[in-house]
Scaffold this motif. Structure first.
Motif, PDB file in Angstrom:
ATOM      1  N   GLU A  85       0.830  -1.207   0.000  1.00 10.81           N
ATOM      2  CA  GLU A  85       0.000   0.000   0.000  1.00 10.81           C
ATOM      3  C   GLU A  85       0.868   1.262   0.000  1.00 10.81           C
ATOM      4  OE1 GLU A  85      -3.311   0.215  -0.314  1.00 10.81           O
ATOM      5  OE2 GLU A  85      -3.305  -1.966  -0.585  1.00 10.81           O
ATOM      6  N   TYR A  86       1.990   1.204   0.712  1.00 11.63           N
ATOM      7  CA  TYR A  86       2.888   2.364   0.756  1.00 11.63           C
ATOM      8  C   TYR A  86       3.519   2.605  -0.616  1.00 11.63           C
ATOM      9  CZ  TYR A  86       6.066   5.713   3.029  1.00 11.63           C
ATOM     10  OH  TYR A  86       6.730   6.851   3.416  1.00 11.63           O
ATOM     11  N   ILE A  87       3.911   1.529  -1.278  1.00 10.05           N
ATOM     12  CA  ILE A  87       4.472   1.646  -2.635  1.00 10.05           C
ATOM     13  C   ILE A  87       3.438   2.264  -3.579  1.00 10.05           C
ATOM     14  CG2 ILE A  87       5.237   0.307  -4.642  1.00 10.05           C
ATOM     15  CD1 ILE A  87       6.537  -1.658  -2.621  1.00 10.05           C
ATOM     16  N   LYS A  88       2.199   1.798  -3.465  1.00  5.38           N
ATOM     17  CA  LYS A  88       1.132   2.349  -4.311  1.00  5.38           C
ATOM     18  C   LYS A  88       0.932   3.843  -4.035  1.00  5.38           C
ATOM     19  CE  LYS A  88      -2.549  -0.160  -4.467  1.00  5.38           C
ATOM     20  NZ  LYS A  88      -3.839  -0.789  -4.068  1.00  5.38           N
ATOM     21  N   PHE A  89       0.953   4.206  -2.767  1.00  4.69           N
ATOM     22  CA  PHE A  89       0.792   5.613  -2.380  1.00  4.69           C
ATOM     23  C   PHE A  89       1.941   6.466  -2.911  1.00  4.69           C
ATOM     24  CE2 PHE A  89       2.060   8.868   0.767  1.00  4.69           C
ATOM     25  CZ  PHE A  89       0.981   9.737   0.645  1.00  4.69           C
ATOM     26  N   GLN A  90       3.182   5.989  -2.726  1.00  4.17           N
ATOM     27  CA  GLN A  90       4.341   6.747  -3.177  1.00  4.17           C
ATOM     28  C   GLN A  90       4.412   6.833  -4.699  1.00  4.17           C
ATOM     29  OE1 GLN A  90       5.317   8.628  -0.951  1.00  4.17           O
ATOM     30  NE2 GLN A  90       7.310   7.944  -0.197  1.00  4.17           N
TER      31      GLN A  90
END
Length: 320
Positions: free
Chosen positions: A255-260
């Motif tokens: 989810e963090y990768i998607k957000f970034q």
């Protein structure tokens, strides 16, 4: 009547009652009361749905007395000899709760559930009963039935305030804060009646006490409505701090990768995720989904393929 036979009948009565409530057909409430009375009266008279029916007050009063007496008897059996099957007790309490709900009020049904839960917790708090895992299972199932009744009441009674369901869910999550069903129901209820900051405050407090990835993910979902990018990033960083057990959560890293990626700053986060979860093929594969991103070059993907081969993490074909 033996315990096994009674248990089967109570399951049948509970299931039949729930079908009638969900159907919301003509006379569903009176038919449900008739079904529930059959459990304690030990006889059942079929009712034609097309007829207008009304259960006599005298039958309801007698049924309430019979339920109360049977409830006391079951608890005494458990206290003295544990003769009563816990499954039997669970199904009976659900039926008792439905009866009080349909003939009295949701508050009266809540009293039965809370009293029964306190009774079970009394056993769970004793070291000598630590081996009886069934008690934990049925306590959680009883809580689920409890909050489901409030949700049913909200559907049947359009004037039911959301605060009633919220109170029941908060009561349930005190014991099982990571139960997915409780969390989902709580989130949906709060999201429909969103009061700025309340949902956020709840998850901030509960995440501070728990190291569950599920709670952090729900906390992140709360920010999709009005949270800022800085707030979301701060939540991710807190969840993925090296001292947190959630720092190795594959789902949170994804989810963090998607957000970034949406922020155009994905490369650094991606390599941090690889260092934290080197065994997770899903994280490695995120690199191939980022072809064309502003800071991920094709050459880097070839290096990733080489690193995957060294770790014996296989892909079917060359991605480039």
């Amino acid at each position: 009547m033996g315990n096994n036979t009674y248990d089967k009948i109570s399951i049948l009565v509970r299931g039949y009652t729930e079908l009638e409530i969900e159907s919301n057909d003509k006379n569903w409430d009176q038919i449900s009361i008739s079904i529930l009375l059959s459990l304690v009266e030990k006889q059942f008279t079929p009712i034609k749905k097309k007829r207008n029916i009304s259960i006599p007050i005298s039958s309801i009063v007698r049924g309430r007395n019979l339920y109360a007496a049977e409830y006391t008897r079951m608890k005494n059996l458990i206290l003295t000899s544990m003769e009563t099957n816990i499954s039997n007790f669970y199904n009976f309490v659900v039926c008792y709760g439905y009866f009080e709900y349909l003939t009295g009020s949701i508050e009266k049904a809540g009293i039965i559930y809370k009293e029964s839960l306190d009774f079970l917790r009394g056993f769970l708090s004793k070291p000598s009963f630590g081996m009886y895992t069934d008690y934990n299972i049925y306590e959680e199932k009883l809580l689920l039935s409890y909050v489901s009744l409030y949700r049913t009441n909200k559907i049947v009674n359009k004037n039911t305030p959301p605060s009633m369901l919220r109170e029941a869910l908060e009561f349930a999550m005190e014991r099982y804060p990571t139960n997915y069903v409780f969390l989902t129901m709580f989130f949906e209820n709060e999201y429909r009646t969103y009061i700025s900051g309340r949902l956020r405050l709840f998850f901030d407090q509960i995440c501070a006490k728990s190291e569950s990835s599920l709670l952090w993910l729900f906390s992140l979902i709360t920010e999709t409505k009005e949270g800022s990018s800085n707030r979301k990033k701060n939540l991710f960083e807190r969840a993925l701090h090296p001292e947190q057990k959630t720092s190795r959560s594959v789902q949170i890293w994804k989810e963090y990768i998607k957000f970034q990626k949406q922020q155009g700053k994905v490369s650094g986060t991606y390599y941090r995720a690889l260092r934290s979860t080197p065994w997770a093929k899903d994280i490695w594969m995120e690199g191939f989904r980022m072809i064309g991103s502003v800071d991920m070059e094709v050459e880097e993907l070839h290096q990733i393929v080489g690193a995957m081969a060294e770790k014996e993490i296989r892909i079917r074909t060359e991605p480039i």
